[in-house]
Design a protein around this motif. Structure first.
Motif, PDB file in Angstrom:
ATOM      1  N   VAL A  13       0.868  -1.162   0.081  1.00 18.62           N
ATOM      2  CA  VAL A  13       0.024  -0.035   0.061  1.00 18.62           C
ATOM      3  C   VAL A  13       0.852   1.159   0.088  1.00 18.62           C
ATOM      4  O   VAL A  13       1.872   1.256   0.413  1.00 18.62           O
ATOM      5  CB  VAL A  13      -0.899   0.087   1.095  1.00 18.62           C
ATOM      6  CG1 VAL A  13      -1.814  -0.985   1.403  1.00 18.62           C
ATOM      7  CG2 VAL A  13      -0.067  -0.100   2.504  1.00 18.62           C
ATOM      8  N   ASN A  14       0.338   2.405  -0.343  1.00 22.13           N
ATOM      9  CA  ASN A  14       1.029   3.735  -0.323  1.00 22.13           C
ATOM     10  C   ASN A  14       0.237   4.527  -0.064  1.00 22.13           C
ATOM     11  O   ASN A  14      -1.073   4.734  -0.256  1.00 22.13           O
ATOM     12  CB  ASN A  14       1.891   3.705  -1.667  1.00 22.13           C
ATOM     13  CG  ASN A  14       0.906   3.594  -2.780  1.00 22.13           C
ATOM     14  OD1 ASN A  14       0.082   4.740  -2.926  1.00 22.13           O
ATOM     15  ND2 ASN A  14       1.361   3.032  -3.734  1.00 22.13           N
ATOM     16  N   THR A  15       0.580   5.876   0.628  1.00 18.86           N
ATOM     17  CA  THR A  15      -0.322   7.080   0.706  1.00 18.86           C
ATOM     18  C   THR A  15       0.732   8.138   0.711  1.00 18.86           C
ATOM     19  O   THR A  15       1.816   8.042   0.542  1.00 18.86           O
ATOM     20  CB  THR A  15      -0.676   6.984   2.092  1.00 18.86           C
ATOM     21  OG1 THR A  15      -1.682   8.021   2.234  1.00 18.86           O
ATOM     22  CG2 THR A  15       0.137   7.037   3.184  1.00 18.86           C
ATOM     23  N   ASN A  26      -3.746   3.369  -0.905  1.00 28.03           N
ATOM     24  CA  ASN A  26      -3.862   2.986  -2.192  1.00 28.03           C
ATOM     25  C   ASN A  26      -3.241   1.404  -2.362  1.00 28.03           C
ATOM     26  O   ASN A  26      -2.036   1.356  -1.717  1.00 28.03           O
ATOM     27  CB  ASN A  26      -3.065   3.846  -3.348  1.00 28.03           C
ATOM     28  CG  ASN A  26      -3.626   5.352  -3.261  1.00 28.03           C
ATOM     29  OD1 ASN A  26      -4.825   5.466  -3.297  1.00 28.03           O
ATOM     30  ND2 ASN A  26      -3.096   6.180  -2.809  1.00 28.03           N
ATOM     31  N   GLU A  27      -3.680   0.715  -3.184  1.00 29.76           N
ATOM     32  CA  GLU A  27      -2.957  -0.566  -3.156  1.00 29.76           C
ATOM     33  C   GLU A  27      -1.975  -0.649  -4.458  1.00 29.76           C
ATOM     34  O   GLU A  27      -2.188  -0.187  -5.392  1.00 29.76           O
ATOM     35  CB  GLU A  27      -4.030  -1.782  -3.559  1.00 29.76           C
ATOM     36  CG  GLU A  27      -5.057  -1.810  -2.601  1.00 29.76           C
ATOM     37  CD  GLU A  27      -6.402  -0.761  -2.750  1.00 29.76           C
ATOM     38  OE1 GLU A  27      -6.382  -0.311  -3.616  1.00 29.76           O
ATOM     39  OE2 GLU A  27      -7.431  -0.447  -1.827  1.00 29.76           O
ATOM     40  N   ILE A  49       1.758  -2.008 -10.515  1.00 23.91           N
ATOM     41  CA  ILE A  49       0.481  -1.041 -10.748  1.00 23.91           C
ATOM     42  C   ILE A  49       0.323  -0.469  -9.289  1.00 23.91           C
ATOM     43  O   ILE A  49      -0.108  -1.157  -8.274  1.00 23.91           O
ATOM     44  CB  ILE A  49      -0.270  -1.939 -11.345  1.00 23.91           C
ATOM     45  CG1 ILE A  49       0.166  -2.099 -12.796  1.00 23.91           C
ATOM     46  CG2 ILE A  49      -1.699  -1.142 -11.686  1.00 23.91           C
ATOM     47  CD1 ILE A  49      -0.848  -3.223 -13.465  1.00 23.91           C
ATOM     48  N   THR A  50      -0.162   0.896  -9.242  1.00 24.76           N
ATOM     49  CA  THR A  50      -0.775   1.316  -8.317  1.00 24.76           C
ATOM     50  C   THR A  50      -2.375   1.451  -8.495  1.00 24.76           C
ATOM     51  O   THR A  50      -2.722   2.017  -9.458  1.00 24.76           O
ATOM     52  CB  THR A  50      -0.425   2.874  -7.740  1.00 24.76           C
ATOM     53  OG1 THR A  50       0.955   2.582  -7.431  1.00 24.76           O
ATOM     54  CG2 THR A  50      -1.219   3.291  -6.688  1.00 24.76           C
ATOM     55  N   PHE A  51      -3.227   0.910  -7.506  1.00 28.99           N
ATOM     56  CA  PHE A  51      -4.811   0.913  -7.854  1.00 28.99           C
ATOM     57  C   PHE A  51      -5.282   2.078  -7.348  1.00 28.99           C
ATOM     58  O   PHE A  51      -4.985   2.375  -5.985  1.00 28.99           O
ATOM     59  CB  PHE A  51      -5.445  -0.479  -7.659  1.00 28.99           C
ATOM     60  CG  PHE A  51      -4.785  -1.656  -8.406  1.00 28.99           C
ATOM     61  CD1 PHE A  51      -5.188  -1.930  -9.515  1.00 28.99           C
ATOM     62  CD2 PHE A  51      -3.597  -2.166  -7.801  1.00 28.99           C
ATOM     63  CE1 PHE A  51      -4.972  -3.155 -10.061  1.00 28.99           C
ATOM     64  CE2 PHE A  51      -3.096  -3.708  -8.435  1.00 28.99           C
ATOM     65  CZ  PHE A  51      -3.729  -3.805  -9.390  1.00 28.99           C
TER      66      PHE A  51
END
Length: 220
Positions: A13-15, A26-27, A49-51
């Motif tokens: 995940v990221n933010t 975000n996944e 890929i970032t979803f």
């Protein structure tokens, strides 16, 4: 050429690093292909890929960031250099340690899909990115062919979507946490990693054999 190469899968995940809005996160999903050049230094390629883009809004902090409302927000590809800190400071012991820490730093490219409403179509969808992070790795199995790791990192968007100016700050970056699994292929030395050879002991053995041979009677 293929010695000490590995391939793996990663997810996380990221933010945004500005922390203006951390949740929902975000996944991310991706693959990694790498090669250890020495027990200390290596290279790898990450593609992922970032979803979604839940934490991006219409504020000035994020308009020039990764702003998208598509299911797939970005596609990232990066080349990273790795440094095994355990082997750098503690030396390589002939086999990977059960637990190792490595730095991961590199540069790459990101493509943004589907601009957010209100952002004009004249903006650049391709970004120059950088990555700074660390891998906390466990080497598993009898032959230590498998690796499981956690990687906290910061991915920096170095180019502004409006004028492609260079940025290196929290308003143009996101904090990311990945977990992954790697498989290290078998090498030409019969193991799945580097093998150490005691050259001094080999030389001693050769010299001893030569001495023994010199003592024997010569026959034609």
């Amino acid at each position: 050429l293929l010695d000490n190469t590995y391939v793996g899968l990663q997810a996380g995940v990221n933010t945004p690093l500005s922390f203006n809005q951390m949740f929902p996160v975000n996944e991310y999903a991706g693959i990694r292909v790498g090669k250890n050049l020495t027990p200390i230094f290596g290279l790898n390629i990450d593609a992922g890929i970032t979803f979604n883009d839940h934490a991006s809004g219409h504020t000035n902090s994020f308009v020039n960031h990764f702003a998208s409302k598509a299911a797939v927000n970005t596609v990232n590809v990066g080349l990273n250099g790795t440094v095994n800190l355990m082997n750098l400071f503690g030396g390589y012991k002939g086999s990977p340690r059960i637990f190792e820490v490595s730095t991961v730093t590199g540069l790459g490219w990101s493509h943004i899909y589907n601009k957010t409403a209100g952002i004009t179509n004249t903006l650049d969808d391709d970004e120059f990115i950088a990555k700074t992070g660390a891998d906390f790795t466990f080497n598993l199995g009898k032959k230590k062919a498998w690796q499981v790791y956690a990687e906290p990192s910061v991915v920096w968007n170095l180019t502004d979507r409006v004028n492609d100016g260079i940025h290196f700050d929290k308003d143009h970056a996101y904090l990311q946490l990945l977990v992954g699994v790697n498989y290290k292929f078998k090498t030409s030395n019969g193991t799945h990693s580097f093998k150490m050879y005691d050259i001094a002991a080999m030389n001693d053995e050769i010299n001893n054999l030569r001495s023994e041979l010199a003592k024997k009677p010569k026959e034609v």
